[in-house]
Design an enzyme around this catalytic site. Structure first.
Site, mmCIF file in Angstrom:
data_model
loop_
_atom_site.group_PDB
_atom_site.id
_atom_site.type_symbol
_atom_site.label_atom_id
_atom_site.label_comp_id
_atom_site.label_asym_id
_atom_site.label_seq_id
_atom_site.Cartn_x
_atom_site.Cartn_y
_atom_site.Cartn_z
ATOM 1 N N PRO A 11 0.790 -1.223 0.000
ATOM 2 C CA PRO A 11 0.000 0.000 0.000
ATOM 3 C C PRO A 11 0.832 1.288 0.000
ATOM 4 O O PRO A 11 1.894 1.351 0.621
ATOM 5 C CB PRO A 11 -0.812 -0.103 1.301
ATOM 6 C CG PRO A 11 -0.079 -1.078 2.144
ATOM 7 C CD PRO A 11 0.566 -2.046 1.208
ATOM 8 N N ASN A 12 0.290 2.252 -0.709
ATOM 9 C CA ASN A 12 0.837 3.619 -0.809
ATOM 10 C C ASN A 12 2.107 3.715 -1.643
ATOM 11 O O ASN A 12 2.594 4.820 -1.895
ATOM 12 C CB ASN A 12 1.072 4.227 0.592
ATOM 13 C CG ASN A 12 -0.225 4.343 1.358
ATOM 14 O OD1 ASN A 12 -1.177 4.922 0.845
ATOM 15 N ND2 ASN A 12 -0.290 3.781 2.533
ATOM 16 N N ARG A 19 5.182 10.978 -2.560
ATOM 17 C CA ARG A 19 4.956 10.654 -1.148
ATOM 18 C C ARG A 19 6.251 10.812 -0.349
ATOM 19 O O ARG A 19 7.225 10.086 -0.587
ATOM 20 C CB ARG A 19 4.492 9.197 -1.061
ATOM 21 C CG ARG A 19 4.368 8.679 0.333
ATOM 22 C CD ARG A 19 4.267 7.161 0.333
ATOM 23 N NE ARG A 19 4.067 6.688 1.674
ATOM 24 C CZ ARG A 19 4.261 5.425 2.055
ATOM 25 N NH1 ARG A 19 4.640 4.521 1.178
ATOM 26 N NH2 ARG A 19 4.061 5.080 3.294
ATOM 27 N N TYR A 24 11.284 8.474 0.929
ATOM 28 C CA TYR A 24 11.157 7.393 -0.059
ATOM 29 C C TYR A 24 11.780 7.710 -1.417
ATOM 30 O O TYR A 24 11.736 6.874 -2.319
ATOM 31 C CB TYR A 24 9.667 7.039 -0.236
ATOM 32 C CG TYR A 24 9.038 6.543 1.045
ATOM 33 C CD1 TYR A 24 9.491 5.363 1.639
ATOM 34 C CD2 TYR A 24 8.015 7.253 1.668
ATOM 35 C CE1 TYR A 24 8.930 4.903 2.829
ATOM 36 C CE2 TYR A 24 7.444 6.796 2.854
ATOM 37 C CZ TYR A 24 7.906 5.625 3.425
ATOM 38 O OH TYR A 24 7.365 5.166 4.600
ATOM 39 N N ASN A 76 7.732 -5.744 -0.794
ATOM 40 C CA ASN A 76 7.684 -4.594 0.106
ATOM 41 C C ASN A 76 6.246 -4.480 0.600
ATOM 42 O O ASN A 76 5.389 -3.971 -0.110
ATOM 43 C CB ASN A 76 8.104 -3.304 -0.617
ATOM 44 C CG ASN A 76 8.137 -2.122 0.339
ATOM 45 O OD1 ASN A 76 7.606 -2.196 1.455
ATOM 46 N ND2 ASN A 76 8.745 -1.032 -0.086
ATOM 47 N N ALA A 79 3.046 -0.574 4.982
ATOM 48 C CA ALA A 79 2.638 -0.543 6.400
ATOM 49 C C ALA A 79 2.121 -1.888 6.886
ATOM 50 O O ALA A 79 2.145 -2.167 8.092
ATOM 51 C CB ALA A 79 1.582 0.538 6.609
ATOM 52 N N HIS A 82 3.976 -4.173 9.474
ATOM 53 C CA HIS A 82 4.017 -4.018 10.922
ATOM 54 C C HIS A 82 2.845 -4.673 11.649
ATOM 55 O O HIS A 82 2.854 -4.755 12.866
ATOM 56 C CB HIS A 82 4.112 -2.520 11.263
ATOM 57 C CG HIS A 82 5.149 -1.812 10.435
ATOM 58 N ND1 HIS A 82 6.488 -2.146 10.500
ATOM 59 C CD2 HIS A 82 5.049 -0.849 9.467
ATOM 60 C CE1 HIS A 82 7.169 -1.387 9.635
ATOM 61 N NE2 HIS A 82 6.310 -0.597 8.993
ATOM 62 N N GLU A 100 11.909 -9.807 2.002
ATOM 63 C CA GLU A 100 11.221 -8.575 2.416
ATOM 64 C C GLU A 100 12.143 -7.383 2.164
ATOM 65 O O GLU A 100 13.316 -7.422 2.561
ATOM 66 C CB GLU A 100 10.870 -8.681 3.904
ATOM 67 C CG GLU A 100 10.209 -7.427 4.452
ATOM 68 C CD GLU A 100 9.974 -7.519 5.960
ATOM 69 O OE1 GLU A 100 9.874 -8.647 6.501
ATOM 70 O OE2 GLU A 100 9.913 -6.459 6.586
ATOM 71 N N HIS A 102 12.522 -2.924 2.062
ATOM 72 C CA HIS A 102 11.988 -1.593 2.374
ATOM 73 C C HIS A 102 12.908 -0.535 1.798
ATOM 74 O O HIS A 102 14.137 -0.666 1.891
ATOM 75 C CB HIS A 102 11.884 -1.399 3.890
ATOM 76 C CG HIS A 102 10.974 -2.386 4.528
ATOM 77 N ND1 HIS A 102 9.607 -2.270 4.461
ATOM 78 C CD2 HIS A 102 11.236 -3.538 5.190
ATOM 79 C CE1 HIS A 102 9.059 -3.305 5.068
ATOM 80 N NE2 HIS A 102 10.026 -4.094 5.502
ATOM 81 N N LEU A 103 12.308 0.504 1.274
ATOM 82 C CA LEU A 103 13.087 1.631 0.751
ATOM 83 C C LEU A 103 13.804 2.343 1.893
ATOM 84 O O LEU A 103 14.998 2.641 1.818
ATOM 85 C CB LEU A 103 12.150 2.613 0.044
ATOM 86 C CG LEU A 103 11.529 2.119 -1.264
ATOM 87 C CD1 LEU A 103 10.201 2.816 -1.522
ATOM 88 C CD2 LEU A 103 12.490 2.357 -2.424
ATOM 89 N N ARG A 109 13.508 4.519 12.203
ATOM 90 C CA ARG A 109 12.351 5.416 12.154
ATOM 91 C C ARG A 109 11.505 5.242 13.430
ATOM 92 O O ARG A 109 12.034 4.876 14.471
ATOM 93 C CB ARG A 109 11.568 5.128 10.872
ATOM 94 C CG ARG A 109 12.410 5.388 9.612
ATOM 95 C CD ARG A 109 11.612 5.154 8.350
ATOM 96 N NE ARG A 109 10.487 6.082 8.270
ATOM 97 C CZ ARG A 109 9.461 5.910 7.426
ATOM 98 N NH1 ARG A 109 9.436 4.880 6.608
ATOM 99 N NH2 ARG A 109 8.484 6.793 7.400
ATOM 100 N N ARG A 113 7.604 1.099 13.465
ATOM 101 C CA ARG A 113 8.120 0.542 12.198
ATOM 102 C C ARG A 113 9.263 -0.446 12.430
ATOM 103 O O ARG A 113 9.725 -1.102 11.516
ATOM 104 C CB ARG A 113 8.624 1.653 11.285
ATOM 105 C CG ARG A 113 7.520 2.528 10.759
ATOM 106 C CD ARG A 113 8.040 3.481 9.691
ATOM 107 N NE ARG A 113 7.207 4.656 9.642
ATOM 108 C CZ ARG A 113 6.076 4.754 8.945
ATOM 109 N NH1 ARG A 113 5.669 3.752 8.204
ATOM 110 N NH2 ARG A 113 5.362 5.855 8.981
HETATM 111 C C1 DQA Z 1 8.135 1.008 3.723
HETATM 112 C C2 DQA Z 1 8.250 1.250 5.239
HETATM 113 C C3 DQA Z 1 6.903 1.132 5.922
HETATM 114 O O1 DQA Z 1 7.027 1.391 7.308
HETATM 115 C C4 DQA Z 1 5.933 2.121 5.339
HETATM 116 O O2 DQA Z 1 4.660 1.956 5.921
HETATM 117 C C5 DQA Z 1 5.854 2.053 3.850
HETATM 118 C C6 DQA Z 1 7.085 1.890 3.097
HETATM 119 C C7 DQA Z 1 9.473 1.264 2.995
HETATM 120 O O3 DQA Z 1 9.594 0.819 1.860
HETATM 121 O O4 DQA Z 1 10.351 1.923 3.550
HETATM 122 O O5 DQA Z 1 4.791 2.189 3.267
HETATM 123 O O6 DQA Z 1 7.787 -0.361 3.522
#
Ligand code: DQA
Length: 156
Positions: A11-12, A19, A24, A76, A79, A82, A100, A102-103, A109, A113
């Site tokens: 998501p997102n 964003r 990111y 990835n 959110a 978590h 897994e 993450h950017l 953080r 997270r």
């Molecule tokens: C993320 C880290 C997550 O905590 C966050 O909710 C994201 C992006 C990252 O790629 O750093 O949406 O997965």
């Protein structure tokens, strides 16, 4: 046989570029996907990228990845990382190695997270390298697919 890797964005991540660019980066999702695919070509692997904002769609993508001819998943979970036990169960429930990624460096953080419910079910976690997290994820997935020592030594 040529390996195939599914890169799954949660998501997102469709908002990449606009964003929180300080966290990111400035690349859009299309640009990130283009770079991932370009890297895949240099590694001789077929890469497909998918993004969804929906937990159920991500679960289905994980469940059907093997049937669709993928050998591994670079994931990835955004959110969902978590708190989604359903995604963790999907990762544990499939035979394919899942890496897994993450950017951002989730460990540097907010407190919430720092914990991933996915990580224990994944082969491993790569966090904090921006676009390169995905590229390292491709290499990690390829390493996991190698029948070699690396996989056995990791106890898997
Ligand atoms: C993320 C880290 C997550 O905590 C966050 O909710 C994201 C992006 C990252 O790629 O750093 O949406 O997965």
């Amino acid at each position: 046989m040529k390996k195939a890797i599914l890169v799954l964005h949660g998501p997102n991540l469709n908002l990449l570029g606009s964003r929180e660019p300080g966290v990111y980066g400035r690349l859009s999702l299309a640009e990130v996907d283009r770079e991932i695919k370009r890297y895949g070509r240099t590694r001789g692997v077929r890469v497909e990228c998918r993004q969804s904002n929906h937990e159920g769609e991500l679960i289905e993508a994980l469940q059907t990845a093997g049937r669709k001819g993928f050998h591994a998943v670079v994931f990835n979970p955004g959110a969902f990382t978590h708190y989604s036990i359903a995604l963790r169960d999907a990762v544990s429930g499939i035979a394919l190695p899942v890496v897994e990624v993450h950017l951002s460096n989730v460990h540097a953080r907010e407190e919430f997270r720092r914990h991933s419910v996915i990580a224990a079910a994944a082969r491993g976690q790569i966090s904090g390298f921006g676009l390169q997290s995905y590229l390292l994820g491709i290499d990690a997935a390829l390493g996991a697919l190698g029948s070699g020592r690396q996989t056995r030594e990791a106890g898997r």
